[in-house]
Design an enzyme around this catalytic site. Structure first.
Site, PDB file in Angstrom:
ATOM      1  N   TYR A 138       0.855  -1.189   0.000  1.00 49.07           N
ATOM      2  CA  TYR A 138       0.000   0.000   0.000  1.00 49.07           C
ATOM      3  C   TYR A 138       0.888   1.234   0.000  1.00 49.07           C
ATOM      4  O   TYR A 138       1.520   1.582   0.990  1.00 49.07           O
ATOM      5  CB  TYR A 138      -0.941   0.023   1.208  1.00 49.07           C
ATOM      6  CG  TYR A 138      -1.909  -1.145   1.311  1.00 49.07           C
ATOM      7  CD1 TYR A 138      -2.232  -1.919   0.193  1.00 49.07           C
ATOM      8  CD2 TYR A 138      -2.512  -1.473   2.518  1.00 49.07           C
ATOM      9  CE1 TYR A 138      -3.120  -2.988   0.294  1.00 49.07           C
ATOM     10  CE2 TYR A 138      -3.407  -2.541   2.627  1.00 49.07           C
ATOM     11  CZ  TYR A 138      -3.700  -3.294   1.511  1.00 49.07           C
ATOM     12  OH  TYR A 138      -4.578  -4.338   1.621  1.00 49.07           O
TER      13      TYR A 138
ATOM     14  N   HIS B  82       0.010 -12.036   0.906  1.00 47.29           N
ATOM     15  CA  HIS B  82      -1.031 -11.205   0.285  1.00 47.29           C
ATOM     16  C   HIS B  82      -1.780 -11.936  -0.839  1.00 47.29           C
ATOM     17  O   HIS B  82      -2.985 -11.772  -1.004  1.00 47.29           O
ATOM     18  CB  HIS B  82      -0.387  -9.914  -0.243  1.00 47.29           C
ATOM     19  CG  HIS B  82      -1.294  -8.723  -0.200  1.00 47.29           C
ATOM     20  ND1 HIS B  82      -0.846  -7.441   0.002  1.00 47.29           N
ATOM     21  CD2 HIS B  82      -2.636  -8.614  -0.332  1.00 47.29           C
ATOM     22  CE1 HIS B  82      -1.876  -6.599  -0.024  1.00 47.29           C
ATOM     23  NE2 HIS B  82      -2.972  -7.286  -0.232  1.00 47.29           N
TER      24      HIS B  82
ATOM     25  N   PHE C 186     -19.240   1.069  -2.314  1.00 45.53           N
ATOM     26  CA  PHE C 186     -20.473   1.032  -3.123  1.00 45.53           C
ATOM     27  C   PHE C 186     -21.710   0.714  -2.286  1.00 45.53           C
ATOM     28  O   PHE C 186     -22.790   1.298  -2.479  1.00 45.53           O
ATOM     29  CB  PHE C 186     -20.337  -0.001  -4.246  1.00 45.53           C
ATOM     30  CG  PHE C 186     -21.465   0.073  -5.227  1.00 45.53           C
ATOM     31  CD1 PHE C 186     -21.401   0.933  -6.317  1.00 45.53           C
ATOM     32  CD2 PHE C 186     -22.618  -0.687  -5.049  1.00 45.53           C
ATOM     33  CE1 PHE C 186     -22.466   1.040  -7.200  1.00 45.53           C
ATOM     34  CE2 PHE C 186     -23.684  -0.587  -5.930  1.00 45.53           C
ATOM     35  CZ  PHE C 186     -23.601   0.274  -7.009  1.00 45.53           C
TER      36      PHE C 186
HETATM   37  N1  LIG Z   1      -6.153  -8.699   1.303  1.00 46.26           N
HETATM   38  C1  LIG Z   1      -6.432  -7.983   0.248  1.00 46.26           C
HETATM   39  O1  LIG Z   1      -6.093  -8.346  -0.876  1.00 46.26           O
HETATM   40  C2  LIG Z   1      -7.175  -6.681   0.410  1.00 46.26           C
HETATM   41  C3  LIG Z   1      -7.789  -6.062  -0.698  1.00 46.26           C
HETATM   42  C4  LIG Z   1      -8.477  -4.867  -0.501  1.00 46.26           C
HETATM   43  C5  LIG Z   1      -8.559  -4.312   0.765  1.00 46.26           C
HETATM   44  N2  LIG Z   1      -7.944  -4.922   1.827  1.00 46.26           N
HETATM   45  C6  LIG Z   1      -8.028  -4.371   3.199  1.00 46.26           C
HETATM   46  O2  LIG Z   1      -9.391  -4.187   3.541  1.00 46.26           O
HETATM   47  C7  LIG Z   1      -9.623  -2.843   3.954  1.00 46.26           C
HETATM   48  C8  LIG Z   1     -11.019  -2.417   3.590  1.00 46.26           C
HETATM   49  O3  LIG Z   1     -11.280  -2.594   2.214  1.00 46.26           O
HETATM   50  P1  LIG Z   1     -11.490  -1.382   1.186  1.00 46.26           P
HETATM   51  O4  LIG Z   1     -10.924  -0.134   1.764  1.00 46.26           O
HETATM   52  O5  LIG Z   1     -11.003  -1.884  -0.107  1.00 46.26           O
HETATM   53  O6  LIG Z   1     -13.054  -1.288   1.010  1.00 46.26           O
HETATM   54  P2  LIG Z   1     -14.310  -1.011   1.938  1.00 46.26           P
HETATM   55  O7  LIG Z   1     -13.950  -1.042   3.369  1.00 46.26           O
HETATM   56  O8  LIG Z   1     -15.350  -1.909   1.433  1.00 46.26           O
HETATM   57  O9  LIG Z   1     -14.696   0.476   1.489  1.00 46.26           O
HETATM   58  C9  LIG Z   1     -13.836   1.570   1.637  1.00 46.26           C
HETATM   59  C10 LIG Z   1     -14.406   2.738   0.856  1.00 46.26           C
HETATM   60  O10 LIG Z   1     -15.678   3.108   1.404  1.00 46.26           O
HETATM   61  C11 LIG Z   1     -15.669   4.464   1.842  1.00 46.26           C
HETATM   62  N3  LIG Z   1     -16.382   4.455   3.130  1.00 46.26           N
HETATM   63  C12 LIG Z   1     -15.981   3.906   4.299  1.00 46.26           C
HETATM   64  N4  LIG Z   1     -16.911   4.050   5.264  1.00 46.26           N
HETATM   65  C13 LIG Z   1     -17.941   4.718   4.685  1.00 46.26           C
HETATM   66  C14 LIG Z   1     -19.186   5.162   5.158  1.00 46.26           C
HETATM   67  N5  LIG Z   1     -19.578   4.953   6.401  1.00 46.26           N
HETATM   68  N6  LIG Z   1     -20.012   5.822   4.298  1.00 46.26           N
HETATM   69  C15 LIG Z   1     -19.628   6.039   3.014  1.00 46.26           C
HETATM   70  N7  LIG Z   1     -18.459   5.628   2.496  1.00 46.26           N
HETATM   71  C16 LIG Z   1     -17.613   4.980   3.331  1.00 46.26           C
HETATM   72  C17 LIG Z   1     -14.205   4.842   1.964  1.00 46.26           C
HETATM   73  O11 LIG Z   1     -14.013   6.197   1.641  1.00 46.26           O
HETATM   74  P3  LIG Z   1     -13.232   7.214   2.661  1.00 46.26           P
HETATM   75  O12 LIG Z   1     -11.907   6.574   2.947  1.00 46.26           O
HETATM   76  O13 LIG Z   1     -13.120   8.449   1.882  1.00 46.26           O
HETATM   77  O14 LIG Z   1     -14.109   7.302   3.872  1.00 46.26           O
HETATM   78  C18 LIG Z   1     -13.543   3.959   0.903  1.00 46.26           C
HETATM   79  O15 LIG Z   1     -13.582   4.568  -0.366  1.00 46.26           O
HETATM   80  C19 LIG Z   1      -8.509  -2.060   3.263  1.00 46.26           C
HETATM   81  O16 LIG Z   1      -8.277  -0.821   3.893  1.00 46.26           O
HETATM   82  C20 LIG Z   1      -7.348  -3.012   3.352  1.00 46.26           C
HETATM   83  O17 LIG Z   1      -6.730  -2.897   4.623  1.00 46.26           O
HETATM   84  C21 LIG Z   1      -7.267  -6.100   1.654  1.00 46.26           C
END
Ligand SMILES: NC(=O)c1ccc[n+]([C@@H]2O[C@H](COP(=O)([O-])OP(=O)(O)OC[C@H]3O[C@@H](n4cnc5c(N)ncnc54)[C@H](OP(=O)(O)O)[C@@H]3O)[C@@H](O)[C@H]2O)c1
Length: 325
Positions: free
Chosen positions: A56, A124, A209
């Site tokens: 990241y 990962h 989304f």
């Molecule tokens: N192992 C893997 O391959 C892998 C892949 C992807 C992600 N991850 C991990 O999983 C974590 C979470 O996944 P993700 O960040 O991809 O997706 P997520 O948690 O599904 O969604 C994050 C997105 O939603 C927005 N958001 C968060 N809370 C919100 C709310 N209450 N209302 C409206 N929008 C909101 C955030 O924007 P803002 O930041 O602007 O609030 C961001 O754009 C990552 O941070 C990472 O640590 C791991």
């Protein structure tokens, strides 16, 4: 905040994903002070589980997390990941979970995180060019040396999970799981429960989304990863708005926000599951963390179980190839 066990690792059952603070999504790397405040607010609200990765940024997100946990290191479980970057001379863009690469990766992560141990160290993505036994063998050595405390996998299939667990206990699998990505239900969750391995759903809000806040991709930055994600493209995007609307309808009934309902549904799937919603904003971490106290009725869960399936794969073709299914 309630706690659960991933294997024998105690974590708050809602964690914090920090990826979007430094990578992939619109607005990353623009307000470090707010990102740090978000991490501190999460800790104050009882979140003890924080998720980052070497890739990241690369590197900058681990550095940020290192700065944020300074002085509070012992209160929190720090999880990071290796394997998307090669430190053993493989071509750029190759996966690398060879023991030599892991040895270098872990030293870098420890330094950037400002710590002498990593609580949970995940591979990962499964590396097709390194037997999983060799990878886990190297990780077991790091456990013995005290550099890491627990071993995790991400997007590994059941065959790999079993082989890995036979070498050294695996504490957690981190894979995509949410209202619109239900793949782990087919097989993976059953095997994890048989082996006593915990589950960490990533992207639990469907990359934002499912919160209903994204009605168009026009405001996404040019380099926003979601522009290349089939679910956010063209006709799929328009069709998927219906999924977000259905989540919103249940949320209105519950008296909660769609983000909270998406998280409460995951929490209802078992006490071996700890989602890591990602946000870089204080007010959203407050909203997301409050999902801990939301109880859905059986009827509401059934409605959510029956949402219209998402249109489009969860990753583009290159990304899908890296997932073991
Ligand atoms: N192992 C893997 O391959 C892998 C892949 C992807 C992600 N991850 C991990 O999983 C974590 C979470 O996944 P993700 O960040 O991809 O997706 P997520 O948690 O599904 O969604 C994050 C997105 O939603 C927005 N958001 C968060 N809370 C919100 C709310 N209450 N209302 C409206 N929008 C909101 C955030 O924007 P803002 O930041 O602007 O609030 C961001 O754009 C990552 O941070 C990472 O640590 C791991």
């Amino acid at each position: 905040m309630k706690h659960i066990k991933l294997g024998n690792l105690d974590v708050s059952r809602i964690g914090l994903g920090t990826m979007g603070m430094n990578a992939f999504y619109t607005g990353h790397s623009q307000d470090e002070a707010e990102s740090i405040r978000t991490i501190h607010r999460a800790f104050d609200l009882g979140v003890t589980f924080i998720d980052t990765a070497e890739v990241y940024g690369p590197f900058t997100n681990e550095e940020l997390v290192g700065r944020a946990v300074k002085g509070r290191r012992d209160e929190v479980v720090v999880a990071t990941k290796f394997g998307f970057l090669s430190h053993s001379g493989r071509a750029a863009g190759s996966l690398d979970s060879s023991p030599a690469s892991i040895r270098t990766a872990v030293e870098g992560s420890l330094k950037r995180l400002g710590t002498d141990y990593i609580d949970l160290y995940y591979q990962h993505r499964v590396d097709p060019d390194t037997p999983i036994e060799d990878t886990v063998g190297a990780l077991a050595e790091l456990v013995a040396e005290g550099k890491i405390r627990h071993i995790g996998l991400s997007e590994a299939g059941v065959g790999t999970i079993r082989r890995a667990h036979a070498v050294h206990p695996v504490t957690a699998l981190q894979s995509e799981y949410s209202l619109w990505t239900r793949d782990p239900e087919a097989e993976v969750l059953t095997v994890l429960r048989e082996l006593g391995i915990g589950f960490v759903p990533y992207s639990p809000l469907g990359h934002g989304f499912l919160t209903g806040q994204i009605r168009s991709t026009d405001d996404f930055a040019e380099d926003d990863w979601r522009r290349t994600n089939p679910r956010f493209m063209g006709e799929n995007f328009q069709r998927n708005l219906r999924v977000a609307d259905e989540v919103k309808a249940v949320a209105d009934e519950v008296g909660a926000t769609p983000a909270q309902v998406a998280l409460a549904w995951l929490l209802a799937q078992g006490d071996d599951i700890a989602p890591i919603p990602g946000t870089k904003r204080v007010e959203r971490v407050e909203e997301n963390t409050a999902a801990d106290s939301i109880e859905l009725s059986a009827e509401q869960i059934a409605k959510l179980d029956d949402l219209t399936p998402a249109a489009g794969d969860s990753h583009n073709e290159a990304g899908m190839r890296l997932l073991e299914r």
